[in-house]
Design a protein around this motif. Structure first.
Motif: not given
Lengths: 321, 417
Positions: B373-383, B388-406
């Motif tokens: 899978y390709d995965v993409l994650f983005l988190s934006a602080s709301l407090d 503001a602090l934005i944290s973001h990553f993209t990973v290409a070609g990863i398994s589901q388990d590794n994606a979720m652990a990461f």
């Protein structure tokens, strides 16, 4: 017996109404007639209506173009008049009515009448237009990534307001052209009240999609609010501007709403690419004061996200089949 | 003066020795060198070219995977042809690939045993003179001398840093030492005089594997290699130390591995900017080429701190929203390669901190390579109202388990300090 003759347009709009007590009524282009019609296809002595003691009878005075009953091409000559008959001659039409002809029931004032009356008050009207202009200017201000002077926001905000004033203006113009009261102030007042309600609905929609997670697809239902508002606006436009039956008003407002929202939906649909390489997600965020949701734990988020994998796998397989 | 003359003579003789040797190597090796062409069957014309070299007497030829990638992905549409030093043409069949190290083995038919390149047994020494062979820009076979500069430090999969001009078209050509043994395969260039080679041991491993059992299907072989590579990458990443570093008032994780390189930037010098922005970005310096419009194996993390300067909260959040609205994928992939992204979003507050964020997670599945899978994650602080602090990553070609652990570890590593 008294007789009422209504001059009507081809669209059955009333142009003039005459009441006669005599037994013989003559109609034509000549000045000697009881009803003088300015239509070049009508003869100077075209038609007469005579009361024979029992009935009113139509006599065509050997006119060039003839006289006809509205239902089909039946000649009107020697026709015994019934109340409500429409006679066509030349390019004109008249409707003959007896005094005892039934009329439609009186229509009570709609509950919206007070809202309309309120919205057309000069103070309320100015206030709602100013509110609209201010909000539009504020939104322009939010969009700017650099500091801009007030005047730079003022001009587009006024432009926006004028643009939005075109709709009530156009409705008023159409009702004026169709021989109704223009009622410009009422149309403007109502329109701007609803435009401002649209802003409120925007904020409400943002709050809902900000606070609800993707597990609550009902957030999409809030998109119905602007549709409902638009429907109400169109309904009131019709109510203020035109005399029409309740059913017709309903049909017209539904049709307009469908045209506006259906049209933009079709435009969006046509712009949709065959394959979207970019993710589509809801990135609505608002200041912390609008945050009412308590927030899920990381574990819940991971669990929810885990479900996407089987969805994506399924989508990939479906595409391949 | 005498000394100077002697030095000059020495240099001249050394240079002429070098050129002579290059010529000799070229002459000796030319029969085992090939130009490899991918022919589009419908038009009959070549769609891409590269170089290759014979490694067995019975006609096995090594080249880069990216040279023959269009055939590997669409065997019905293309065919592979070779052109030897005498201008003779012939068809090649694809035998085995290593997509991670960008290698492929193709085979020609032979009537009698032929000359071939022996694969070196040892890596060269730093500074050793090497000769790169190939057919740049379709200009004919050439030889380029250069030096071995060791392995590239930041790469996850080993690459030799070669100081010498490796040009397009030379891909797949061999790099030999003075004993004419293959020590590397041309694979990429990074501008003037910097070339990258695949080390010989990768080719040896692919060849050994092929001798044991040729792969049943190239696609399955690729799927296994991609799955193994991401497993190796993420077991390293998840087993490594994640150092928490400050990005202005935020805490962000820096993963302690050499192959993730980090860069930073801010707009602190721009006094008229409405928002102070500081960005840290860490990315894997390599990716895996699958076809000209399908790359995988990339990984990218970005942390962005934003602070309002004399700005209303509403306006700050509006600009902030525009910033997080359009996160894109980190790798190129098309309709035939992947599904569309599926996304989830929620308000998340980790239990061990009082942070509250809007988090978005998206994934798309590979069509030909199951469970990747390709995965993409983005988190934006709301407090905070003005930070503001934005944290973001993209990973290409990863398994589901590794994606979720990461993802889980990533989410738990970002906070306010």
């Amino acid at each position: 017996m008294e007789l009422i003759i209504e001059e009507i347009s081809r669209g059955h709009k009333l142009l003039g109404r005459h009441k006669f007590a005599q037994q013989n009524i003559r109609i034509g282009r000549g000045y000697q007639n009881d009803i003088i019609l300015d239509d070049p296809h009508i003869c100077p002595d075209h038609l007469s209506l005579d009361f024979n003691g029992e009935h009113w009878v139509v006599t065509d005075e050997n006119s060039i173009n003839g006289s006809f009953l509205e239902d089909g091409k039946r000649k009107a000559d020697q026709h015994i008049v019934n109340s409500g008959d429409v006679i066509t001659f030349g390019k004109s039409q008249i409707r003959v009515v007896f005094p005892e002809h039934p009329v439609a029931e009186s229509v009570a004032f709609s509950p919206f009448e007070s809202l309309i009356n309120f919205a057309r008050q000069p103070i309320a009207l100015v206030a709602s237009i100013l509110l609209f202009t201010f909000v539009a200017g504020y939104i322009f201000h939010l969009e700017k990534t650099i500091d801009v002077p007030f005047t730079k926001l003022f001009v587009p905000a006024i432009g926006m307001t004028l643009l939005f004033a075109l709709w009530p203006g156009a409705v008023a113009l159409v009702s004026h052209l169709t021989k109704h009261d223009a009622r410009v102030l009422s149309q403007l007042g109502i329109a701007f009240v609803f435009y401002n309600l649209m802003w409120v609905s925007d904020i409400f929609q943002s709050i809902v999609s900000f606070n609800l997670s993707a597990n609550w697809p009902i957030a999409g239902l809030t998109a119905l609010i602007p549709m409902a508002l638009a429907f109400c606006l169109f309904w009131l436009n019709c109510y203020i501007g035109f005399h029409m039956t309740a059913k017709r008003r309903l049909v017209v407002s539904i049709a307009l709403t469908a045209l506006v929202f259906g049209g933009s939906f079709i435009v969006q649909l046509s712009k949709q690419p065959e394959f979207r390489a970019h993710p589509q997600y809801d990135a609505t965020i608002m200041t912390p004061s609008f945050l009412f949701a308590s927030g899920s734990s990381v574990e819940t988020f991971i669990e929810d996200s885990n479900r996407l994998f089987s969805k994506a796998t399924k989508a990939a397989q479906e595409d391949q089949d | 003066m005498k000394g100077f003359i002697a030095f000059c003579l020495c240099t001249v003789s050394f240079l002429s020795f070098g050129i002579e040797q290059a010529e000799q190597i070229f002459k000796q090796l030319a029969p085992s060198l090939y130009q490899i062409k991918i022919i589009d069957k419908a038009s009959g014309e070549k769609s891409s070219i590269g170089s290759g070299f014979q490694i067995t007497a019975d006609g096995l030829i090594a080249t880069n995977y990216h040279v023959i990638s269009s055939y590997a992905r669409h065997p019905q549409k293309y065919q592979i042809e070779f052109l030897d030093h005498q201008g003779k043409k012939g068809e090649l069949s694809l035998q085995s690939v290593d997509v991670i190290n960008d290698l492929a083995l193709v085979k020609r038919s032979t009537e009698m045993p032929m000359q071939f390149f022996p694969i070196a047994e040892q890596a060269p020494e730093k500074g050793e003179e090497l000769y790169s062979l190939g057919n740049p820009h379709d200009l004919g076979m050439i030889v380029v001398p250069g030096t071995y500069n060791g392995l590239k430090k930041e790469s996850f999969n080993d690459r030799i840093h070669f100081t010498g001009s490796v040009n397009p078209g030379m891909s797949g050509g061999p790099v030999v030492n003075q004993k004419s043994q293959v020590v590397g395969i041309n694979v990429a260039t990074s501008g003037n005089q910097i070339g990258f080679l695949v080390p010989h041991d990768k080719l040896q491993a692919l060849f050994d594997g092929y001798k044991v059992a040729p792969p049943a299907s190239i696609e399955q072989q690729m799927a296994v290699q991609l799955a193994q590579n991401q497993e190796k990458l993420f077991s390293t990443i998840l087993a490594s130390d994640w150092t928490i570093k400050n990005l202005a008032e935020g805490n962000i994780p820096i993963i302690d591995v050499p192959f993730l390189r980090c860069w930073g930037e801010s707009n602190a010098d721009k006094t008229d900017a409405l928002v102070l922005v500081a960005v840290a970005n860490c990315a894997l310096d390599e990716d895996t080429y699958l076809s000209s419009h399908f790359f995988t194996g990339a990984m990218d993390m970005e942390f962005r701190y934003m602070q309002a300067k004399e700005l209303s909260d509403l306006k700050f959040y509006h600009l902030y929203k525009n910033r997080i609205r359009q996160a894109g994928s980190g790798n190129r992939a098309g309709k035939d390669d992947v599904s569309e992204y599926q996304c989830h979003h929620d308000i998340v507050s980790p239990t061990d901190s009082n942070n509250i964020n809007k988090a978005v997670f998206c994934t798309r599945a590979y069509k030909d390579f199951p469970k990747l899978y390709d995965v993409l994650f983005l988190s934006a602080s709301l407090d905070k109202n003005n930070k503001a602090l934005i944290s973001h990553f993209t990973v290409a070609g990863i398994s589901q388990d590794n994606a979720m652990a990461f993802t889980k570890r990533f989410m738990e590593s970002v906070s306010w300090n």
